[in-house]
Design an enzyme around this catalytic site. Structure first.
Site, mmCIF file in Angstrom:
data_model
loop_
_atom_site.group_PDB
_atom_site.id
_atom_site.type_symbol
_atom_site.label_atom_id
_atom_site.label_comp_id
_atom_site.label_asym_id
_atom_site.label_seq_id
_atom_site.Cartn_x
_atom_site.Cartn_y
_atom_site.Cartn_z
ATOM 1 N N ASN A 210 0.852 -1.198 0.000
ATOM 2 C CA ASN A 210 0.000 0.000 0.000
ATOM 3 C C ASN A 210 0.886 1.246 0.000
ATOM 4 O O ASN A 210 2.109 1.147 -0.058
ATOM 5 C CB ASN A 210 -0.934 -0.018 1.220
ATOM 6 N N LYS A 289 9.291 -16.787 -10.601
ATOM 7 C CA LYS A 289 8.469 -15.692 -11.143
ATOM 8 C C LYS A 289 7.286 -16.282 -11.926
ATOM 9 O O LYS A 289 7.489 -17.136 -12.783
ATOM 10 C CB LYS A 289 9.335 -14.810 -12.053
ATOM 11 N N PRO A 305 -2.556 -12.209 10.243
ATOM 12 C CA PRO A 305 -2.860 -12.012 11.669
ATOM 13 C C PRO A 305 -3.128 -10.537 11.936
ATOM 14 O O PRO A 305 -2.562 -9.673 11.266
ATOM 15 C CB PRO A 305 -1.570 -12.464 12.370
ATOM 16 N N ASP A 306 -3.995 -10.247 12.897
ATOM 17 C CA ASP A 306 -4.211 -8.852 13.307
ATOM 18 C C ASP A 306 -3.182 -8.546 14.399
ATOM 19 O O ASP A 306 -3.317 -8.991 15.543
ATOM 20 C CB ASP A 306 -5.642 -8.653 13.812
ATOM 21 N N PHE A 324 -4.132 2.956 14.953
ATOM 22 C CA PHE A 324 -4.489 3.996 13.990
ATOM 23 C C PHE A 324 -5.624 3.420 13.153
ATOM 24 O O PHE A 324 -5.689 2.198 12.958
ATOM 25 C CB PHE A 324 -3.301 4.354 13.085
ATOM 26 N N LYS A 338 -13.162 -0.191 15.729
ATOM 27 C CA LYS A 338 -11.846 -0.845 15.860
ATOM 28 C C LYS A 338 -11.315 -0.710 17.288
ATOM 29 O O LYS A 338 -10.675 -1.622 17.817
ATOM 30 C CB LYS A 338 -10.845 -0.233 14.860
ATOM 31 N N LYS A 342 -10.790 -4.426 18.637
ATOM 32 C CA LYS A 342 -9.394 -4.850 18.769
ATOM 33 C C LYS A 342 -8.904 -4.727 20.211
ATOM 34 O O LYS A 342 -7.730 -4.918 20.486
ATOM 35 C CB LYS A 342 -8.503 -4.018 17.824
#
Ligand code: PMT
Length: 397
Positions: A210, A289, A305-306, A324, A338, A342
């Site tokens: 990202n 590849k 996994p969180d 965050f 969250k 969490k």
């Protein structure tokens, strides 16, 4: 290690005989690891040359508000925001009067109005001028605006008078920078911070990732260091230089992040998950590849996994856990969800639908949520926001 390391200081020199001490002042600040940029008024240049100040600071000295080349390099508003501290030394009765009146007729006085940073002045003038009711009234005005007044010292003056009006010595000013700029709110605390993106490999040359640049997480690490904390910075691949003094741990994937996070979290007072962790990874990483195969390619992804939930659910030695939330819609609702789901103590929400903030920008805007409280932090540099987050954290550790 000095907690002035990496602090950004603008030294504003106005036109007094004590300006000759500024070369020594800059040298000592740099010895403490500060970045120092010098701004001089026209009259200051009669007492010490810009070339001397350039040589000791290693930076071009700024002296003009209307210099197009200087503005192109760093505009005066950007300059004002760059600083953690603006120290005016020596501060003559003239610049003190201009500051009290809010006059902005040159670069230094303009920066002083435009800066969100802490401002300190080191008065230096003839003792009679210092004692004058006008100067004293101006100093009272500046104090009421939270401007720190450092000195003056007493003694024999360059003009032969004896009394109050001598600029403090460079070592005294450096020591005030160290103790007065920010109290060491996190001294004795260990903070683990995650930053940057994760990379989830598809094959030896491709990955899912990202746009996280690491800027927010690295700013948090910098501010934690400057408030006296010991910092572990677990970082995905970014191009930033780690702040001096942090224990940098490089990772690539979410699974590597999890392993490092659990190792460091149990030895930390606080854990901050600022990394943009990929929620999924490839079910199988191709050993070679992958070859082009037809018009469509289906990838099978499995859940990662969180990491922060794993830290927040530690049954022993659980640190104060801050997440965050990067959201593009329903920011408050999703962030609060969250926080609860969490098992976090605090979450910092940013609206990443706006490309001027969040991912990769130098600026951000955050809303901090606790289970029974919230606080808005308006658009600002990531450094300034990070300092506010760290101060909130310090209240709770
Ligand atoms: O790096 P920059 O370019 O400066 O950009 C900063 C930022 C936008 C990346 C940063 O401010 C930010 O919002 N970081 C969190 C990004 C994110 O992954 O948000 P999320 O809402 O998907 O995740 C919520 C929380 O869970 C985060 O603390 C995240 O680190 C954590 N998480 C998410 C998934 C996962 N598998 N494990 C996690 O620990």
């Amino acid at each position: 290690m000095s907690h002035l390391v990496n602090k950004k200081i603008v030294l504003g020199i106005s036109g007094g005989i004590a300006a000759y001490k500024c070369a020594e002042l800059v040298r000592r600040l740099k010895d403490h690891g500060c970045e120092v940029k010098v701004v001089m008024t026209e009259s200051a240049k009669h007492f010490i040359t810009p070339l001397t100040m350039q040589a000791v600071s290693g930076e071009i000295v700024s002296d003009s508000l209307l210099d197009p080349s200087a503005e192109a390099a760093m505009g005066h508003i950007e300059f004002a925001k760059w600083a953690d501290l603006i120290l005016v030394a020596p501060a003559t009765s003239n610049i003190i009067a201009k500051m009290a009146a809010g006059i902005a007729d040159d670069l230094l006085t303009t920066l002083l109005l435009a800066t969100p940073a802490k401002v300190a002045i080191a008065p230096a003038m003839n003792q009679q001028m210092y004692a004058h009711a006008a100067t004293q009234a101006n100093l009272t005005t500046l104090k009421a605006r939270n401007i720190a007044i450092w000195g003056p010292g007493k003694g024999e003056q360059a003009c032969g008078d004896v009394g109050a009006g001598r600029m403090l010595e460079p070592h005294e000013l450096v020591s005030l920078c160290t103790t007065d700029v920010e109290p060491l709110l996190l001294a004795g605390k260990t903070i683990t911070i995650t930053a940057g993106p994760t990379r989830e490999a598809l094959d030896p040359v491709r990955f899912i990732s990202n746009h996280s640049s690491g800027k927010m997480g690295y700013a948090l690490a910098q501010e934690a260091i400057s408030l006296g904390a010991k910092v572990n910075l677990i970082s995905g691949p970014v191009t930033l230089k780690a702040p001096s003094g942090v224990n940098l741990v490089n990772i690539e994937s979410a699974e590597q992040l999890l392993q490092q996070a659990l190792t460091h979290a149990t030895q930390s007072d606080a854990f901050i998950g600022c990394a943009a962790v990929a929620d999924y990874r490839a079910a199988n990483i191709a050993e070679q590849k992958m070859k082009k195969q037809g018009d469509e390619l289906t990838l099978t992804l499995v859940k990662n996994p969180d990491v922060i939930a794993a830290v927040a659910n530690l049954s022993e030695k659980r640190p104060y856990t801050v997440g965050f939330a990067a959201e593009t819609q329903n920011v408050a609702q999703y962030a609060k969800g969250k926080l609860v789901n969490k098992n976090l103590d605090m979450i910092c929400a940013n609206d990443v639908s706006n490309s001027d903030v969040g991912f990769n920008s130098d600026n951000n805007a955050l809303t901090l949520y606790w289970h029974n409280q919230e606080r808005e932090l308006a658009l600002n540099s990531k450094a300034a926001l990070a300092l506010d987050v760290m101060k909130e954290l310090a209240k709770r550790l």
